[in-house]
Structure formats: C-alpha cells, structure tokens
Design a protein around this motif. Sequence first.
Motif, short mmCIF file in Angstrom:
data_model
loop_
_atom_site.label_atom_id
_atom_site.label_comp_id
_atom_site.label_asym_id
_atom_site.label_seq_id
_atom_site.Cartn_x
_atom_site.Cartn_y
_atom_site.Cartn_z
N GLY A 35 11.78 -0.36 -5.28
CA GLY A 35 12.72 -1.48 -5.18
C GLY A 35 12.23 -2.68 -4.39
O GLY A 35 13.03 -3.32 -3.70
N VAL A 36 10.94 -2.97 -4.50
CA VAL A 36 10.40 -4.17 -3.83
C VAL A 36 9.57 -4.96 -4.84
O VAL A 36 9.40 -4.55 -5.98
N THR A 37 9.02 -6.08 -4.40
CA THR A 37 8.18 -6.88 -5.29
C THR A 37 6.74 -6.36 -5.27
O THR A 37 6.32 -5.67 -4.34
N VAL A 54 12.79 2.74 5.97
CA VAL A 54 13.36 3.15 4.69
C VAL A 54 12.33 2.98 3.57
O VAL A 54 12.14 3.88 2.75
N LEU A 55 11.63 1.85 3.55
CA LEU A 55 10.61 1.63 2.52
C LEU A 55 9.45 2.60 2.70
O LEU A 55 8.95 3.17 1.73
N ALA A 56 9.04 2.84 3.92
CA ALA A 56 7.97 3.81 4.19
C ALA A 56 8.38 5.19 3.68
O ALA A 56 7.57 5.91 3.07
N ILE A 67 5.67 10.24 5.98
CA ILE A 67 5.36 8.91 6.50
C ILE A 67 4.16 8.95 7.44
O ILE A 67 3.28 8.09 7.37
N GLU A 68 4.11 9.97 8.30
CA GLU A 68 3.01 10.07 9.28
C GLU A 68 1.66 10.10 8.60
O GLU A 68 0.72 9.44 9.05
#
Length: 81
Positions: A35-37, A54-56, A67-68
Amino acid sequence: MKQASHSGGDYIKNLVKENRKKEKLTQRELAEKVGVTERTIISIEKGKYKPSIVLAYKLAQVFGTDIESLFCLKEYLKNEE
C-alpha cells in the motif's frame, strides 16, 4: 544517543531488495502489496527512507520474515553503541 529520523542521517541496512528479487517481485508489485508508492520502495531499498513500524511489519509479512531480520536491527544497534 542518536535520534531516529525518517530520512538522511544514519543509515539502516535492510534486505528488502534481496528479498524482493528472491520473490521475483518488481518494486511496483511490492509497493502495491503493502500500500505505498513505487518511489517509497525505491527509497527504502536505497536506505534513504526509514519506514514506519506498520510498513516495516507489512514488508516483513510479504517476505515471511521478521522486522529485525529484514532491517538488520541487531547490526544497526551494535553500530550505535
């Protein structure tokens, strides 16, 4: 102690590009999944943008990792000491 910023300054190594290529996804396809460009994905891969938690998390979910690991956080924190 260094203060985190969204751009510039300190660089956080990440494995987004490596994981994306392994999954045979284009930057555009990955961007659509989270959900990003496409520009955001490019900036993350170059280390010029630190994603929100949230994006990570969304990126880590796409790649089936955490994430880590995706953002090499142990290495980053060790370098901050």
